[in-house]
Design an enzyme around this catalytic site. Structure first.
Site, PDB file in Angstrom:
ATOM      1  N   LYS A   1       0.846  -1.207   0.000  1.00  0.00           N
ATOM      2  CA  LYS A   1       0.000   0.000   0.000  1.00  0.00           C
ATOM      3  C   LYS A   1       0.880   1.257   0.000  1.00  0.00           C
ATOM      4  O   LYS A   1       0.640   2.201  -0.748  1.00  0.00           O
ATOM      5  CB  LYS A   1      -0.930   0.001   1.228  1.00  0.00           C
ATOM      6  CG  LYS A   1      -2.019  -1.060   1.160  1.00  0.00           C
ATOM      7  CD  LYS A   1      -2.794  -1.201   2.473  1.00  0.00           C
ATOM      8  CE  LYS A   1      -3.804  -2.346   2.399  1.00  0.00           C
ATOM      9  NZ  LYS A   1      -4.557  -2.562   3.626  1.00  0.00           N
TER      10      LYS A   1
ATOM     11  N   GLN B   1      -4.217  -1.454  10.006  1.00  0.00           N
ATOM     12  CA  GLN B   1      -4.248  -2.770   9.371  1.00  0.00           C
ATOM     13  C   GLN B   1      -4.807  -3.820  10.329  1.00  0.00           C
ATOM     14  O   GLN B   1      -4.422  -3.887  11.501  1.00  0.00           O
ATOM     15  CB  GLN B   1      -2.825  -3.155   8.902  1.00  0.00           C
ATOM     16  CG  GLN B   1      -2.753  -4.413   8.040  1.00  0.00           C
ATOM     17  CD  GLN B   1      -3.422  -4.269   6.685  1.00  0.00           C
ATOM     18  OE1 GLN B   1      -3.614  -3.167   6.170  1.00  0.00           O
ATOM     19  NE2 GLN B   1      -3.798  -5.384   6.084  1.00  0.00           N
TER      20      GLN B   1
ATOM     21  N   ASP C   1     -10.507   3.350   4.657  1.00  0.00           N
ATOM     22  CA  ASP C   1     -10.856   1.924   4.573  1.00  0.00           C
ATOM     23  C   ASP C   1     -12.372   1.727   4.615  1.00  0.00           C
ATOM     24  O   ASP C   1     -12.863   0.617   4.389  1.00  0.00           O
ATOM     25  CB  ASP C   1     -10.248   1.171   5.770  1.00  0.00           C
ATOM     26  CG  ASP C   1      -9.073   0.293   5.368  1.00  0.00           C
ATOM     27  OD1 ASP C   1      -9.006  -0.108   4.194  1.00  0.00           O
ATOM     28  OD2 ASP C   1      -8.229   0.011   6.243  1.00  0.00           O
TER      29      ASP C   1
HETATM   30  N1  GUN Z   1      -6.833  -6.693   6.572  1.00  0.00           N
HETATM   31  C1  GUN Z   1      -7.235  -7.381   5.489  1.00  0.00           C
HETATM   32  N2  GUN Z   1      -7.773  -6.545   4.554  1.00  0.00           N
HETATM   33  C2  GUN Z   1      -7.706  -5.294   5.089  1.00  0.00           C
HETATM   34  C3  GUN Z   1      -8.092  -4.012   4.608  1.00  0.00           C
HETATM   35  O1  GUN Z   1      -8.637  -3.844   3.505  1.00  0.00           O
HETATM   36  N3  GUN Z   1      -7.852  -2.966   5.455  1.00  0.00           N
HETATM   37  C4  GUN Z   1      -7.277  -3.134   6.679  1.00  0.00           C
HETATM   38  N4  GUN Z   1      -7.097  -2.050   7.441  1.00  0.00           N
HETATM   39  N5  GUN Z   1      -6.906  -4.324   7.157  1.00  0.00           N
HETATM   40  C5  GUN Z   1      -7.120  -5.393   6.346  1.00  0.00           C
END
Ligand code: GUN
Length: 293
Positions: free
Chosen positions: A52, A96, A119
């Site tokens: 990311k 995350q 998110d």
């Molecule tokens: N863990 C798995 N997918 C995601 C996501 O799209 N965002 C976040 N913050 N954690 C994740």
């Protein structure tokens, strides 16, 4: 059968994002800024977050990674979230998941300023999404909508079956596909681990979205001729024939299912690549103040 190619689409979107970031920069000197909070080093979170951050830099955005040990307290983490909320230079924040068991992910998510919640996990954003109001939509569902849109896939009046009710994918996807917009206007069936006659329900899907996290669960006999199949799964499965010792598999048994479909996403190279693009699109929206409250 046509492949819904996440690689091609994600490159296109990254080019569009780079041009838009350059435009904002030249207009007002603002550089969109994504912040990620990562707790611990377990699982694949570290790789996901690194990817990311790298993608942000590629399109000219700023990215900041804030790391904590597994032993971080809920209070410390919440404090860090509040600091980002209050920093006007920081536009978007993701924490995350998963978080260690001693921390309430819900509490942390609810601390994020909904205006920075790129998110789309804050209850305010989920509620606004359900009502069809402007909102941040979580990255994977938004990536799926983008695939459907960019391949001009007809959705109105179709039967969409979502397999899996996760908060991150299945739940928002089921809401999005029934909204009165495009892509949407589907008749949606949400299925999960307690669903009876799952194979039969899947066979009646015009659009099948597999997001249950079980490698190759959806087999050829569960799919109707001409269906559109979106595979959200991405799991490592032991494979002695590979140098790495594993193969990446989706939730769909691709070799059996693909020949029956009109469109299908490959794994890898499908939905996964779109997810990061959506996160960056949301960060750009945050920097522009495009989602209002
Ligand atoms: N863990 C798995 N997918 C995601 C996501 O799209 N965002 C976040 N913050 N954690 C994740």
């Amino acid at each position: 059968m046509q492949l819904l190619d996440g690689k091609v689409l994600s490159l296109q979107i990254k080019q569009e994002l780079a041009a838009e970031v350059a435009e904002i920069k030249s207009n007002n000197g603002k550089i969109p800024h994504l912040v990620a909070i990562l707790v611990g080093t377990a699982g694949r979170s570290e790789t996901y977050v690194a990817s990311k951050m790298k993608s942000c830099e590629e399109v000219g955005m700023h990215s900041t990674l804030i790391r904590f040990d597994d032993s971080v307290s809920e209070e410390e983490l919440i404090h860090a979230v509040r600091d980002v909320n209050e920093n006007p230079d920081m536009d978007g924040l993701i924490v995350q998941l998963p978080l260690p068991a001693h921390i309430s992910a819900d509490k942390v998510m609810e601390t994020i300023d909904p205006k920075k919640d790129v998110d789309g996990f804050h209850p305010i954003n989920i509620g606004r999404m359900a009502k069809g109001l402007p909102a941040y939509i979580s990255a994977t569902p938004q990536g799926i909508l983008e695939i459907l849109k960019r391949y001009n896939i007809e959705t109105a009046g179709k039967h969409c079956v979502v397999v899996g009710r996760s908060q991150i994918v299945g739940l928002p996807m089921s809401i999005l596909m029934q909204r009165n917009t495009y892509p949407g206007n589907c008749t949606v069936t949400m299925t999960h681990s307690r669903t009876q006659n799952l194979a039969e329900i899947c066979r009646s899907a015009d659009i099948l979205i597999a997001a249950l996290g079980r490698p190759e669960f959806i087999t050829g006999d569960m799919v109707k001729e001409g269906a559109v199949v979106i595979d959200v799964g991405l799991e490592r499965v032991p494979d002695a024939s590979k140098k790495s010792g594993f193969a990446l598999k989706g939730d769909v048994k691709f070799d059996e299912v693909a020949p029956k479909t009109s469109y299908i996403t490959p794994v890898p190279g499908g939905v996964g690549l779109m997810t990061i693009c959506s996160l960056m699109q949301n960060t750009l929206k945050a920097a522009r103040g495009e989602v209002y409250y």
